[in-house]
Motif scaffolding. Structure first.
Motif, PDB file in Angstrom:
ATOM      1  N   PRO A 169      62.296  79.753  37.266  1.00 53.56           N
ATOM      2  CA  PRO A 169      62.737  79.843  35.870  1.00 53.56           C
ATOM      3  C   PRO A 169      61.880  78.973  34.961  1.00 53.56           C
ATOM      4  CG  PRO A 169      64.628  79.631  37.328  1.00 53.56           C
ATOM      5  CD  PRO A 169      63.417  79.443  38.175  1.00 53.56           C
ATOM      6  N   GLY A 170      61.379  79.609  33.888  1.00 53.34           N
ATOM      7  CA  GLY A 170      60.535  78.874  32.932  1.00 53.34           C
ATOM      8  C   GLY A 170      59.085  78.804  33.356  1.00 53.34           C
ATOM      9  N   GLY A 171      58.737  79.446  34.481  1.00 50.93           N
ATOM     10  CA  GLY A 171      57.373  79.322  35.006  1.00 50.93           C
ATOM     11  C   GLY A 171      56.559  80.591  34.907  1.00 50.93           C
ATOM     12  N   MET A 172      56.888  81.453  33.952  1.00 53.84           N
ATOM     13  CA  MET A 172      56.124  82.690  33.828  1.00 53.84           C
ATOM     14  C   MET A 172      54.703  82.401  33.351  1.00 53.84           C
ATOM     15  SD  MET A 172      56.977  86.084  31.555  1.00 53.84           S
ATOM     16  CE  MET A 172      58.423  86.474  32.531  1.00 53.84           C
ATOM     17  N   SER A 173      53.729  83.133  33.907  1.00 53.70           N
ATOM     18  CA  SER A 173      52.339  82.943  33.481  1.00 53.70           C
ATOM     19  C   SER A 173      51.575  84.245  33.694  1.00 53.70           C
ATOM     20  CB  SER A 173      51.677  81.816  34.264  1.00 53.70           C
ATOM     21  OG  SER A 173      51.582  82.167  35.631  1.00 53.70           O
ATOM     22  N   LEU A 174      50.396  84.309  33.110  1.00 53.93           N
ATOM     23  CA  LEU A 174      49.532  85.468  33.281  1.00 53.93           C
ATOM     24  C   LEU A 174      48.333  85.072  34.128  1.00 53.93           C
ATOM     25  CD1 LEU A 174      49.562  86.802  29.604  1.00 53.93           C
ATOM     26  CD2 LEU A 174      50.806  87.739  31.567  1.00 53.93           C
ATOM     27  N   VAL A 175      47.887  86.002  34.981  1.00 52.65           N
ATOM     28  CA  VAL A 175      46.712  85.759  35.815  1.00 52.65           C
ATOM     29  C   VAL A 175      45.745  86.918  35.602  1.00 52.65           C
ATOM     30  CG1 VAL A 175      45.833  85.479  38.153  1.00 52.65           C
ATOM     31  CG2 VAL A 175      48.056  84.517  37.538  1.00 52.65           C
ATOM     32  N   GLN A 197      42.705  74.192  43.988  1.00 53.26           N
ATOM     33  CA  GLN A 197      42.907  75.553  43.477  1.00 53.26           C
ATOM     34  C   GLN A 197      41.576  76.304  43.339  1.00 53.26           C
ATOM     35  OE1 GLN A 197      45.280  75.241  39.876  1.00 53.26           O
ATOM     36  NE2 GLN A 197      46.762  73.899  40.842  1.00 53.26           N
ATOM     37  N   CYS A 198      40.893  76.425  44.480  1.00 56.86           N
ATOM     38  CA  CYS A 198      39.599  77.103  44.474  1.00 56.86           C
ATOM     39  C   CYS A 198      39.326  77.662  45.873  1.00 56.86           C
ATOM     40  CB  CYS A 198      38.488  76.133  44.070  1.00 56.86           C
ATOM     41  SG  CYS A 198      38.167  74.842  45.269  1.00 56.86           S
ATOM     42  N   PRO A 199      38.310  78.529  46.022  1.00 52.14           N
ATOM     43  CA  PRO A 199      37.950  79.003  47.367  1.00 52.14           C
ATOM     44  C   PRO A 199      37.331  77.868  48.180  1.00 52.14           C
ATOM     45  CG  PRO A 199      37.001  80.406  45.633  1.00 52.14           C
ATOM     46  CD  PRO A 199      37.509  79.163  44.965  1.00 52.14           C
ATOM     47  N   ILE A 203      40.928  90.700  50.984  1.00 54.00           N
ATOM     48  CA  ILE A 203      40.776  89.591  50.031  1.00 54.00           C
ATOM     49  C   ILE A 203      41.743  89.749  48.862  1.00 54.00           C
ATOM     50  CG2 ILE A 203      38.893  90.706  48.742  1.00 54.00           C
ATOM     51  CD1 ILE A 203      39.212  86.939  49.465  1.00 54.00           C
ATOM     52  N   ASN A 204      41.977  90.992  48.415  1.00 54.39           N
ATOM     53  CA  ASN A 204      42.871  91.164  47.269  1.00 54.39           C
ATOM     54  C   ASN A 204      44.336  90.984  47.652  1.00 54.39           C
ATOM     55  OD1 ASN A 204      41.152  91.836  44.878  1.00 54.39           O
ATOM     56  ND2 ASN A 204      40.366  93.360  46.305  1.00 54.39           N
ATOM     57  N   MET A 205      44.701  91.372  48.874  1.00 49.83           N
ATOM     58  CA  MET A 205      46.059  91.107  49.335  1.00 49.83           C
ATOM     59  C   MET A 205      46.282  89.595  49.477  1.00 49.83           C
ATOM     60  SD  MET A 205      48.010  92.673  52.674  1.00 49.83           S
ATOM     61  CE  MET A 205      47.654  94.366  52.222  1.00 49.83           C
ATOM     62  N   ALA A 206      45.237  88.908  49.921  1.00 51.14           N
ATOM     63  CA  ALA A 206      45.341  87.454  50.074  1.00 51.14           C
ATOM     64  C   ALA A 206      45.511  86.775  48.724  1.00 51.14           C
ATOM     65  CB  ALA A 206      44.093  86.920  50.788  1.00 51.14           C
ATOM     66  N   ILE A 207      44.822  87.276  47.697  1.00 51.49           N
ATOM     67  CA  ILE A 207      44.992  86.703  46.353  1.00 51.49           C
ATOM     68  C   ILE A 207      46.443  86.852  45.904  1.00 51.49           C
ATOM     69  CG2 ILE A 207      44.411  87.057  43.914  1.00 51.49           C
ATOM     70  CD1 ILE A 207      41.549  87.719  44.830  1.00 51.49           C
ATOM     71  N   GLY A 208      47.000  88.034  46.136  1.00 52.28           N
ATOM     72  CA  GLY A 208      48.391  88.242  45.755  1.00 52.28           C
ATOM     73  C   GLY A 208      49.335  87.305  46.475  1.00 52.28           C
ATOM     74  N   GLY A 225      38.072  82.320  42.283  1.00 49.93           N
ATOM     75  CA  GLY A 225      37.492  81.134  41.625  1.00 49.93           C
ATOM     76  C   GLY A 225      37.822  81.085  40.160  1.00 49.93           C
ATOM     77  N   SER A 226      37.756  82.236  39.475  1.00 46.37           N
ATOM     78  CA  SER A 226      38.012  82.266  38.037  1.00 46.37           C
ATOM     79  C   SER A 226      39.483  82.014  37.718  1.00 46.37           C
ATOM     80  CB  SER A 226      37.590  83.633  37.485  1.00 46.37           C
ATOM     81  OG  SER A 226      37.992  83.778  36.155  1.00 46.37           O
ATOM     82  N   ALA A 227      40.360  82.637  38.512  1.00 43.84           N
ATOM     83  CA  ALA A 227      41.797  82.503  38.254  1.00 43.84           C
ATOM     84  C   ALA A 227      42.395  81.264  38.922  1.00 43.84           C
ATOM     85  CB  ALA A 227      42.519  83.757  38.747  1.00 43.84           C
ATOM     86  N   GLU A 228      41.559  80.468  39.582  1.00 50.80           N
ATOM     87  CA  GLU A 228      41.993  79.222  40.241  1.00 50.80           C
ATOM     88  C   GLU A 228      43.101  79.495  41.261  1.00 50.80           C
ATOM     89  OE1 GLU A 228      41.882  75.629  37.826  1.00 50.80           O
ATOM     90  OE2 GLU A 228      41.465  76.865  36.067  1.00 50.80           O
ATOM     91  N   VAL A 229      42.815  80.480  42.120  1.00 46.47           N
ATOM     92  CA  VAL A 229      43.746  80.870  43.184  1.00 46.47           C
ATOM     93  C   VAL A 229      43.288  80.220  44.490  1.00 46.47           C
ATOM     94  CG1 VAL A 229      44.718  82.789  44.494  1.00 46.47           C
ATOM     95  CG2 VAL A 229      44.192  83.069  42.048  1.00 46.47           C
ATOM     96  N   PRO A 230      44.109  79.367  45.108  1.00 50.11           N
ATOM     97  CA  PRO A 230      43.705  78.701  46.363  1.00 50.11           C
ATOM     98  C   PRO A 230      43.424  79.724  47.462  1.00 50.11           C
ATOM     99  CG  PRO A 230      45.685  77.693  45.443  1.00 50.11           C
ATOM    100  CD  PRO A 230      45.443  78.955  44.666  1.00 50.11           C
ATOM    101  N   MET A 231      42.364  79.501  48.242  1.00 50.32           N
ATOM    102  CA  MET A 231      42.012  80.469  49.274  1.00 50.32           C
ATOM    103  C   MET A 231      41.109  79.811  50.317  1.00 50.32           C
ATOM    104  SD  MET A 231      42.364  83.783  49.908  1.00 50.32           S
ATOM    105  CE  MET A 231      42.687  84.414  48.253  1.00 50.32           C
ATOM    106  N   VAL A 232      41.411  80.000  51.603  1.00 50.01           N
ATOM    107  CA  VAL A 232      40.503  79.583  52.677  1.00 50.01           C
ATOM    108  C   VAL A 232      39.807  80.840  53.186  1.00 50.01           C
ATOM    109  CG1 VAL A 232      40.278  78.490  54.936  1.00 50.01           C
ATOM    110  CG2 VAL A 232      41.992  77.642  53.306  1.00 50.01           C
ATOM    111  N   ILE A 233      38.482  80.794  53.253  1.00 45.61           N
ATOM    112  CA  ILE A 233      37.692  81.954  53.682  1.00 45.61           C
ATOM    113  C   ILE A 233      36.833  81.532  54.865  1.00 45.61           C
ATOM    114  CG2 ILE A 233      35.939  83.633  52.998  1.00 45.61           C
ATOM    115  CD1 ILE A 233      37.019  82.630  50.014  1.00 45.61           C
TER     116      ILE A 233
END
Length: 601
Positions: free
Chosen positions: A432-438, A368-370, A267-272, A300-308
């Motif tokens: 470029p210009g799209g840096m963000s924190l997760v 952008q959710c599970p 699951i954590n590799m998939a988030i990455g 869910g919190s970081a709004e990372v798309p994921m199919v489970i």
């Protein structure tokens, strides 16, 4: 080859092959399915095995039929029993019209084990295999000759199927199995079962273009067709075929399917991977799904798309890994700590698996959710005949994306920008210009950690309200049966085919019924509640002990007075006839209660 025009045309047969694990029951059923498929019939197969490599009772069942059916029939036409335990375990599915082919190498079958009137063909398959070929391994190929003759299959077609099946294992193995088949056909002659004189006549037709496929394969292909390109998983029954299929096919599309060391890594590799903008999926079953909960909450919190994909099996803990159940529903809908948005879809057939997997992939990217796909062991692993997938009808619907040109027009890029529809545009890392924190911590629009109360409320509402927007495009339920039927049914997964056939039987018995097959379980959509409102009473059929789906519907506003539970959690699949019997028992109790209440007034 002679033929008898008085033989009934084979239109619907169910066959069980049972013995000990390693006896080759599944091999016989798979080859029978291929033979009937080439004769123009559709097929559905089911497996009943233990979670071990060899030994223990094992059975495989096949239904061959004309038209559309999505489960094993109520009555078993033929049982090939390779030992006495096979009869003991499966006699409850036989009736006076059934046929039993029995390996009597260990002695005759006790007469009290079989229903009265049954036709019994006994032969020492194991003894013949040991005496002639020095290995009991070939007893299933010998028995195949007798079973094939009884079912009306042509000898040459059987030989061709054997050749196709075993030649990839080498010339020696092929020759041994063809020799064993020859022994079986000779034995059939000695038993008076000559070619063309079996119990059925098969009317050959040009097979319609169909796929023989299991639900796990369909999910894998649906994900790929919708642009899915990264998959991780750890092998676990009954989900492993998703991993195996994607390891074979995904690299051909430029994707990656990786077996990880455990479910936490998966699951954590998939988030990455998803954070790079790649469409991503994981698949697992009960114990692995429990391990993934923290990672799914992060998604869910970081709004990372994921199919489970959750291929449910009998739990809790390691439970009964090879048996079907639908007892992870609460975990899918309410699992994880804290509140986060999720969508739960559920297919009813391998064909449905393909299209819902594609839709899940699009929904995850857009919102952008599970997004969960709720399977069960049967729909995951049972083989069915399905129409070729309509690839032209699929669309890869990307979510809100920002490319370099888009970012250049912005004063600043905020990964979690508050927008009118609560969906923040996403720029892949490295743009470029799209840096963000997760982070898994609460954060502001920039992704910076924040515990500010007002920010917390804004961010929580932003995440949760996306699901309200998604409601409009979530898969609707499918309705079957008489729209004016007094009683209704709701059931998911493998129960789809069982309920469809049960309402046909009920209709023939004079009880009009209708069925709603939910394809979205969460959020609960209005079509399910409207269906319950219009029926006098609704049977919610589930494979779990706590009536999880019924309680979810009541939680979302369904009239509890209208819902009646039919539950099963013994690891045995429902047959349509059994479900009908349970319904009539419930109807009888309902009517008795009505009379008592009327008398009390």
């Amino acid at each position: 080859m002679s033929s008898n025009n008085n033989q009934p045309v084979l239109e619907d047969v169910s066959v069980i092959v049972a013995g000990q694990g390693g006896d080759g029951s599944l091999t016989v059923i798979t080859m029978l399915a291929e033979l009937f498929r080439h004769s123009g019939l559709n097929v559905y197969t089911e497996r009943d095995v233990l979670s071990r490599i060899r030994g223990g009772h094992a059975a495989a069942t096949m239904r061959a039929f004309t038209g559309e059916k999505y489960c094993i029939g109520s009555n078993i036409t033929l049982l090939l029993a390779l030992d006495q335990e096979a009869v003991e375990k499966n006699a409850w599915q036989l009736d006076s019209k059934s046929i039993v082919v029995y390996d009597d190498s260990g002695g005759p079958v006790p007469p009290d084990l079989l229903p009265e009137g049954i036709r019994l063909y006994a032969a020492p398959f194991n003894r013949i295999a040991m005496r002639t070929m020095r290995r009991e391994l070939y007893k299933n190929s010998i028995a195949f000759g007798v079973v094939g003759r009884l079912l009306g299959l042509e000898d040459e077609s059987i030989r061709e199927t054997f050749t196709k099946r075993f030649q990839r294992m080498g010339q020696v193995i092929l020759e041994y199995n063809l020799e064993a088949l020859g022994l079986g056909l000779h034995l059939a002659d000695e038993m008076g079962i000559h070619e063309g004189e079996g119990l059925y006549r098969i009317e050959h037709a040009t097979p319609e273009e169909r796929l023989l496929i299991i639900g796990n394969e369909s999910v894998a292909f649906g994900f790929m067709a919708a642009g899915g390109r990264f998959f991780t998983g750890y092998p676990i029954t009954p989900s492993s075929e998703v991993l195996e299929t994607l390891q074979k096919w995904l690299p051909r599309c430029g994707g990656v399917a990786r077996q990880t060391e455990d479910e936490l890594a998966a699951i954590n590799m998939a988030i990455g991977a998803s954070l790079t903008g790649t469409r991503t999926m994981v698949a697992t079953s009960g114990p692995g799904f429990s391990l993934m909960q923290e990672g799914i909450g992060h998604s869910g919190s970081a709004e990372v798309p994921m199919v489970i994909v959750d291929c449910q099996r009998s739990g809790p803990s390691t439970g009964m890994p090879t048996k079907p159940e639908q007892s992870d529903l609460n975990l899918m809908v309410f699992g994880g700590h804290g509140d986060f948005p999720r969508i739960v879809l559920t297919p009813g057939h391998p064909e449905d698996c393909f299209y819902l997997a594609a839709q899940a992939t699009n929904l995850a990217d857009k919102y952008q959710c599970p997004v969960y796909i709720a399977m069960d062991q049967a729909i995951s692993q049972n083989i069915a005949t399905v129409k070729p997938f309509d690839l032209d009808g699929l669309a890869v619907e990307t979510g809100k994306r920002l490319e370099k040109e888009d970012l250049e027009k912005l004063d600043a890029y905020k990964r979690y920008e508050l927008t009118e529809d609560n969906i923040s545009p996403f720029a892949a890392p490295g743009t470029p210009g799209g840096m963000s924190l997760v982070t898994g911590n609460e954060h502001d629009e920039w992704g910076l950690v924040s515990t500010d109360p007002e920010n917390r409320i804004r961010m929580m509402n932003k995440r949760m309200d996306k699901i309200e927007l998604a409601r409009n495009e979530l898969p609707r339920a499918r309705h079957f049966g008489d729209p004016d039927g007094e009683i209704g049914f709701i059931g998911t997964g493998m129960l789809f085919g069982v309920i469809l056939e049960a309402i046909e039987i009920l209709d023939n018995d004079g009880l009009k019924a209708q069925y709603l097959q939910p394809r979205t379980i969460w959020p609960v959509l209005e079509d399910i509640l409207e269906f319950i409102d219009k029926c006098s009473r609704v049977y919610v059929v589930e494979l779990n002990a706590q009536a999880q789906l019924a309680h979810l519907l009541i939680h979302q506003g369904a009239d509890s007075g209208k819902l009646l539970n039919i539950l099963r959690y013994d690891g045995i699949p429902f047959r349509p006839g059994e479900l009908v019997k349970r319904v009539f028992e419930e109807e009888s109790r309902f009517m008795d209660n009505q009379k008592r209440e009327a008398k009390a007034q």
